[in-house]
Design an enzyme around this catalytic site. Structure first.
Site, PDB file in Angstrom:
ATOM      1  N   ASN A  13       0.951  -1.083  -0.074  1.00  0.00           N
ATOM      2  CA  ASN A  13      -0.075  -0.078  -0.014  1.00  0.00           C
ATOM      3  C   ASN A  13       1.165   1.330  -0.035  1.00  0.00           C
ATOM      4  OD1 ASN A  13      -1.718   2.088   0.325  1.00  0.00           O
ATOM      5  ND2 ASN A  13      -2.464   1.407   2.441  1.00  0.00           N
ATOM      6  N   TRP A  14       1.117   1.972  -1.222  1.00  0.00           N
ATOM      7  CA  TRP A  14       2.181   2.862  -1.430  1.00  0.00           C
ATOM      8  C   TRP A  14       1.636   4.185  -0.602  1.00  0.00           C
ATOM      9  CZ3 TRP A  14       4.707   2.701  -6.977  1.00  0.00           C
ATOM     10  CH2 TRP A  14       5.134   1.672  -7.089  1.00  0.00           C
ATOM     11  N   LYS A  15       0.194   4.410  -0.351  1.00  0.00           N
ATOM     12  CA  LYS A  15      -0.188   5.334   0.250  1.00  0.00           C
ATOM     13  C   LYS A  15       0.277   6.755  -0.662  1.00  0.00           C
ATOM     14  CE  LYS A  15       0.017   3.158   4.672  1.00  0.00           C
ATOM     15  NZ  LYS A  15       0.211   3.220   6.072  1.00  0.00           N
ATOM     16  N   HIS A  98      -9.136   1.882   4.783  1.00  0.00           N
ATOM     17  CA  HIS A  98      -7.832   1.757   5.466  1.00  0.00           C
ATOM     18  C   HIS A  98      -8.021   2.795   6.685  1.00  0.00           C
ATOM     19  CE1 HIS A  98      -3.879   3.046   6.365  1.00  0.00           C
ATOM     20  NE2 HIS A  98      -3.412   1.663   5.860  1.00  0.00           N
ATOM     21  N   GLU A 100      -6.405   5.200   7.681  1.00  0.00           N
ATOM     22  CA  GLU A 100      -5.857   6.728   7.507  1.00  0.00           C
ATOM     23  C   GLU A 100      -7.044   7.142   6.863  1.00  0.00           C
ATOM     24  OE1 GLU A 100      -2.385   5.827   5.509  1.00  0.00           O
ATOM     25  OE2 GLU A 100      -1.394   5.003   7.278  1.00  0.00           O
ATOM     26  N   GLU A 170      -5.262  -4.773  10.589  1.00  0.00           N
ATOM     27  CA  GLU A 170      -4.266  -3.815  10.562  1.00  0.00           C
ATOM     28  C   GLU A 170      -4.679  -2.963  12.048  1.00  0.00           C
ATOM     29  OE1 GLU A 170      -2.458  -2.509   6.635  1.00  0.00           O
ATOM     30  OE2 GLU A 170      -3.698  -0.918   7.143  1.00  0.00           O
ATOM     31  N   GLY A 176       2.553   2.232  10.804  1.00  0.00           N
ATOM     32  CA  GLY A 176       3.752   3.489  10.600  1.00  0.00           C
ATOM     33  C   GLY A 176       4.490   3.819  11.886  1.00  0.00           C
ATOM     34  N   SER A 216       3.448  -2.242  10.261  1.00  0.00           N
ATOM     35  CA  SER A 216       4.698  -2.451  10.481  1.00  0.00           C
ATOM     36  C   SER A 216       5.581  -3.771  10.143  1.00  0.00           C
ATOM     37  CB  SER A 216       5.242  -2.045  11.831  1.00  0.00           C
ATOM     38  OG  SER A 216       4.994  -0.715  12.041  1.00  0.00           O
ATOM     39  N   GLY A 237       3.122  -1.048   4.176  1.00  0.00           N
ATOM     40  CA  GLY A 237       3.129   0.191   3.832  1.00  0.00           C
ATOM     41  C   GLY A 237       4.461   0.512   3.641  1.00  0.00           C
ATOM     42  N   GLY A 238       5.256   1.010   4.584  1.00  0.00           N
ATOM     43  CA  GLY A 238       6.590   1.669   4.286  1.00  0.00           C
ATOM     44  C   GLY A 238       7.424   0.593   3.622  1.00  0.00           C
TER      45      GLY A 238
HETATM   46  P1  13P Z   1       3.239   0.142   7.562  1.00  0.00           P
HETATM   47  O1  13P Z   1       3.635  -1.014   6.887  1.00  0.00           O
HETATM   48  O2  13P Z   1       4.000   1.318   7.230  1.00  0.00           O
HETATM   49  O3  13P Z   1       3.026   0.230   9.126  1.00  0.00           O
HETATM   50  O4  13P Z   1       1.733   0.668   7.060  1.00  0.00           O
HETATM   51  C1  13P Z   1       0.774  -0.377   7.052  1.00  0.00           C
HETATM   52  C2  13P Z   1      -0.323  -0.075   6.353  1.00  0.00           C
HETATM   53  O5  13P Z   1      -1.051   0.773   6.851  1.00  0.00           O
HETATM   54  C3  13P Z   1      -0.711  -0.694   5.078  1.00  0.00           C
HETATM   55  O6  13P Z   1      -1.851  -0.554   4.643  1.00  0.00           O
END
Ligand code: 13P
Length: 255
Positions: A13-15, A98, A100, A170, A176, A216, A237-238
């Site tokens: 998930n590149w956000k 999500h 966020e 999640e 994050g 994470s 994500g990251g």
């Molecule tokens: P991180 O892997 O950066 O914690 O993000 C997870 C996430 O929100 C994937 O949708």
């Protein structure tokens, strides 16, 4: 049990990261590293990257996804994107609900439910995110929160449609933050999600749904998380923005 029957799905998930040219470069870097994957490999990218990304992964085993979709087919919804638009550019997956979006953009279980149904109707695959806040975990209501999200987000979604659904657990406190849920914590909630689906649908339907862990997840902790019976993949994500790290997670899911 039935882990072997389910398809492992590792999705990035590149956000709000990567311009189209950067997306192309990253996908070109990832593609050779994941070509032998024995799992589904997905990159969910910003809307403006979709066309470039779909083109970049042609001839590879990488699938492309979006990060949201509106429930109406068209109309006066400034700034929104329809499922028809996503289909036409070649997206196959869509991240929905999500945390966020729930935290910063007013997403509710009701809108997640509408989006989920629209995405399924269009023949796209939703990756529906659920998860508790730290405060909710501390108050010992994780299961209530998750059960409520599952019941509402999938209200009126048929057993047949559930075959195309991916659920991402999640925990919001792990996103994050570098603070991963332990493999046991992830397993506990993923198993609870499956039990909830079994009650709402049937054991068969529940056993067929891919449930990812996200929060994470990285190259160092993926193997342990993915070894759990009910953890069928990851939403990353990251670490999905670094080709070698993402590829290492894909490898961990391919054993
Ligand atoms: P991180 O892997 O950066 O914690 O993000 C997870 C996430 O929100 C994937 O949708």
């Amino acid at each position: 049990m039935n882990k072997a029957l389910r398809k492992a799905v590792i999705a990035g998930n590149w956000k709000m990261n990567k311009t189209p040219s950067e997306a192309k470069a990253l996908l070109n870097e990832i593609a050779p590293l994941v070509k032998d994957a024995d799992c589904e490999v997905v990159a969910c990218v910003p809307y403006v990257d979709l066309t470039t990304a779909v083109e970049a992964v042609k001839g590879t085993n990488i699938k492309i996804g979006a990060e949201n979709a509106h429930w109406e087919e068209k109309g006066a919804f400034t700034g929104e994107i329809s499922t028809g638009m996503l289909k036409e550019v070649g997206a196959e997956y869509v991240v929905l609900g999500h945390s966020e979006r729930r935290q910063y953009f007013g997403e509710t279980d009701e809108t997640v439910n509408k989006r989920t149904k629209a995405v399924l109707k269009a023949g796209l695959k939703p990756i529906v995110c659920v998860g508790e806040l730290l405060w909710e975990r501390e108050c010992n209501i994780t299961e209530e929160v998750i059960a409520r999200q599952i019941k509402l987000d999938f209200f009126d979604v048929t057993a047949e449609d559930m075959k195309n659904v991916v659920i991402a657990y999640e925990p919001v406190w792990a996103i994050g933050t570098g603070k991963t849920a332990t493999a046991d914590q992830a397993e506990e909630v993923c198993a609870f999600i499956r039990a909830t689906l079994a009650k709402l649908y049937s054991q068969d339907v529940a056993d067929g749904v891919t449930i990812q862990y996200g929060g994470s997840m990285n190259d160092a902790n993926a193997a342990e998380l993915l070894s759990k019976e009910n953890v069928d993949g990851g939403l990353i994500g990251g670490a999905s923005l670094v080709a070698e790290k993402f590829a290492a997670i894909v490898k961990a899911a391919s054993v």
